[in-house]
Motif scaffolding. Structure first.
Motif, PDB file in Angstrom:
ATOM      1  N   GLU A 197      -7.685  -0.991 -10.866  1.00  0.00           N
ATOM      2  CA  GLU A 197      -6.990  -2.285 -10.797  1.00  0.00           C
ATOM      3  C   GLU A 197      -5.709  -2.100  -9.991  1.00  0.00           C
ATOM      4  N   VAL A 198      -5.522  -2.947  -9.004  1.00  0.00           N
ATOM      5  CA  VAL A 198      -4.313  -2.947  -8.189  1.00  0.00           C
ATOM      6  C   VAL A 198      -3.641  -4.306  -8.370  1.00  0.00           C
ATOM      7  N   LYS A 199      -2.375  -4.273  -8.772  1.00  0.00           N
ATOM      8  CA  LYS A 199      -1.663  -5.509  -9.105  1.00  0.00           C
ATOM      9  C   LYS A 199      -0.389  -5.629  -8.279  1.00  0.00           C
ATOM     10  N   ASP A 200      -0.357  -6.621  -7.398  1.00  0.00           N
ATOM     11  CA  ASP A 200       0.826  -6.955  -6.602  1.00  0.00           C
ATOM     12  C   ASP A 200       1.419  -5.723  -5.909  1.00  0.00           C
ATOM     13  N   LEU A 201       0.565  -4.926  -5.297  1.00  0.00           N
ATOM     14  CA  LEU A 201       0.997  -3.681  -4.654  1.00  0.00           C
ATOM     15  C   LEU A 201       1.778  -3.976  -3.382  1.00  0.00           C
ATOM     16  N   LYS A 202       2.896  -3.260  -3.217  1.00  0.00           N
ATOM     17  CA  LYS A 202       3.727  -3.417  -2.024  1.00  0.00           C
ATOM     18  C   LYS A 202       4.101  -2.048  -1.480  1.00  0.00           C
ATOM     19  N   LYS A 203       4.090  -1.947  -0.156  1.00  0.00           N
ATOM     20  CA  LYS A 203       4.591  -0.760   0.522  1.00  0.00           C
ATOM     21  C   LYS A 203       5.390  -1.204   1.732  1.00  0.00           C
ATOM     22  N   HIS A 204       6.717  -1.025   1.641  1.00  0.00           N
ATOM     23  CA  HIS A 204       7.628  -1.404   2.719  1.00  0.00           C
ATOM     24  C   HIS A 204       8.253  -0.133   3.290  1.00  0.00           C
ATOM     25  N   PHE A 205       8.129   0.045   4.596  1.00  0.00           N
ATOM     26  CA  PHE A 205       8.693   1.222   5.255  1.00  0.00           C
ATOM     27  C   PHE A 205      10.066   0.874   5.818  1.00  0.00           C
ATOM     28  N   PRO A 206      11.102   1.624   5.460  1.00  0.00           N
ATOM     29  CA  PRO A 206      12.445   1.324   5.993  1.00  0.00           C
ATOM     30  C   PRO A 206      12.546   1.651   7.474  1.00  0.00           C
ATOM     31  N   PHE A 228      -6.367  -6.489  -6.455  1.00  0.00           N
ATOM     32  CA  PHE A 228      -7.834  -6.508  -6.510  1.00  0.00           C
ATOM     33  C   PHE A 228      -8.276  -5.554  -7.609  1.00  0.00           C
ATOM     34  N   ALA A 229      -9.553  -5.568  -7.912  1.00  0.00           N
ATOM     35  CA  ALA A 229     -10.130  -4.674  -8.921  1.00  0.00           C
ATOM     36  C   ALA A 229     -11.497  -4.212  -8.435  1.00  0.00           C
ATOM     37  N   ILE A 230     -11.872  -3.005  -8.855  1.00  0.00           N
ATOM     38  CA  ILE A 230     -13.184  -2.447  -8.510  1.00  0.00           C
ATOM     39  C   ILE A 230     -13.860  -1.994  -9.800  1.00  0.00           C
ATOM     40  N   ARG A 231     -15.064  -2.483 -10.020  1.00  0.00           N
ATOM     41  CA  ARG A 231     -15.820  -2.086 -11.205  1.00  0.00           C
ATOM     42  C   ARG A 231     -16.516  -0.751 -10.971  1.00  0.00           C
ATOM     43  N   ARG A 232     -16.989  -0.166 -12.039  1.00  0.00           N
ATOM     44  CA  ARG A 232     -17.753   1.077 -11.928  1.00  0.00           C
ATOM     45  C   ARG A 232     -19.054   0.818 -11.166  1.00  0.00           C
ATOM     46  N   GLY A 233     -19.348   1.702 -10.243  1.00  0.00           N
ATOM     47  CA  GLY A 233     -20.565   1.568  -9.466  1.00  0.00           C
ATOM     48  C   GLY A 233     -20.534   0.481  -8.419  1.00  0.00           C
TER      49      GLY A 233
END
Length: 341
Positions: free
Chosen positions: A15-24, A45-50
């Motif tokens: 499970e990925v929730k509101d992921l942010k990656k900001h490069f200075p 987003f989310a990924i189920r097993r299989g």
């Protein structure tokens, strides 16, 4: 491709929730931060097993950064990453190490991702010994032989160096290395984009067979929608650091709801040369992730944009069963009354 096997639990594997990656951005060695590159700016987003979830979009949209941030190869700026119910984005690296055996990656370049000084046996033995998965030399040999069988390479090839293999064979070695520690989530970062067309099909079929056999979950990062259509269960479309649409494969390819998805699909080659497809040509360049547009990030290129798109960012909302899209055109409370300049 067969449907994903029945899950042992309703909880997603990832499970990925509101992921942010900001490069200075720094203007000099001793200078302060003058701004940020908003490479990933609120992805969920989310990924189920299989299950296979494909993350697609133009080059530079942030999809590879998502994969590397999930793996903690890059530290997230904000957001949460959960693996099998355990939050992993904020735990110390020493506690993350045991969990890394469950999350592995197959990189784009099958040559530079392999150590040219090591034989295949040493490449495959390294993750097994690092995680203490073999109690004896004979058990280690058995595990390596089993990996070679799984990726359909001859067992005696373990005594050769990476440069002695073709590109497709090297990618099979990369897949075997990802399987070596017993991973149940594999992130394929443009894993077939550097291969010839016929070899791409072989690697995609291999991944599908391994998924059916081992129950693997795949995050398949690609810009090639023709390949994605053959391997995925669901598709997430990214544009300029954000996800603009998520749907199962059949729904998305048959009835896309976001204008950007429609444009991407219109560019996919069709096998029948007599079939005509209405190509959607987007005008303008992709905006800079340093200064992304206000409102909807796609409004500067969208043929359907209206005034609201310029000032209000659309939320991902359900537009059909199992399909969400971030577009004001699907908000029943707002009708386009004027086109944006």
């Amino acid at each position: 491709m067969t449907a994903p096997p029945a899950a042992r639990t309703d909880r997603p594997l990832l499970e990925v929730k509101d992921l942010k990656k900001h490069f200075p951005i720094r203007t000099g060695f001793f200078a302060g931060i003058s701004g940020y590159v908003y490479a990933v700016d609120g992805v969920s987003f989310a990924i189920r097993r299989g299950e296979t979830l494909s993350l697609v979009g133009e080059s530079g949209c942030g999809k590879s950064t998502v994969g590397r941030t999930v793996l903690r190869l890059l530290e997230p700026t904000a957001g949460e990453v959960w693996l099998d119910g355990q939050r992993i984005d904020d735990i110390p690296l020493r506690r993350l190490r045991p969990l890394r055996r469950r999350m592995q990656v197959v990189f784009q370049d099958p040559f530079s991702s392999l150590n040219p000084r090591l034989k295949v046996r040493e490449i495959l033995a390294e993750p097994i010994t690092n995680f203490g998965l073999a109690s004896s030399a004979s058990e280690l040999d058995d595990r390596i032989a089993d990996l070679m069988d799984k990726v359909r390479l001859p067992r005696d090839a373990v005594n050769r160096y990476p440069h002695e293999f073709s590109g497709g064979q090297r990618q099979r070695i990369g897949i075997a290395r990802a399987l070596a520690p017993g991973a149940d989530l594999i992130i394929c970062d443009e894993a077939v984009s550097a291969l010839d067309v016929s070899v791409k099909a072989q690697i995609v079929n291999l991944l599908s067979d391994l998924q059916d056999e081992l129950g693997l979950s795949l995050l398949f990062i690609s810009h090639d929608l023709a390949i994605v259509e053959h391997i995925t269960h669901r598709v997430a479309v990214m544009y300029l650091g954000k996800i603009v649409e998520i749907a199962d494969k059949r729904t998305l390819f048959a009835a896309p709801k976001h204008p950007y998805t429609e444009a991407l699909l219109s560019a996919v080659p069709v096998p029948d040369p007599t079939t005509r497809r209405n190509r959607i040509i987007l005008t303008g360049d992709v905006p800079s992730p340093i200064r992304p547009p206000s409102g909807c990030r796609f409004h500067t290129r969208c043929p359907h944009a209206f005034d609201r798109c310029k000032v209000e960012e659309p939320a991902l909302r359900t537009v059909a069963p199992g399909q969400v899209a971030a577009c004001h055109l699907h908000d029943p409370a707002a009708q386009p009354v004027a086109r944006a300049a």
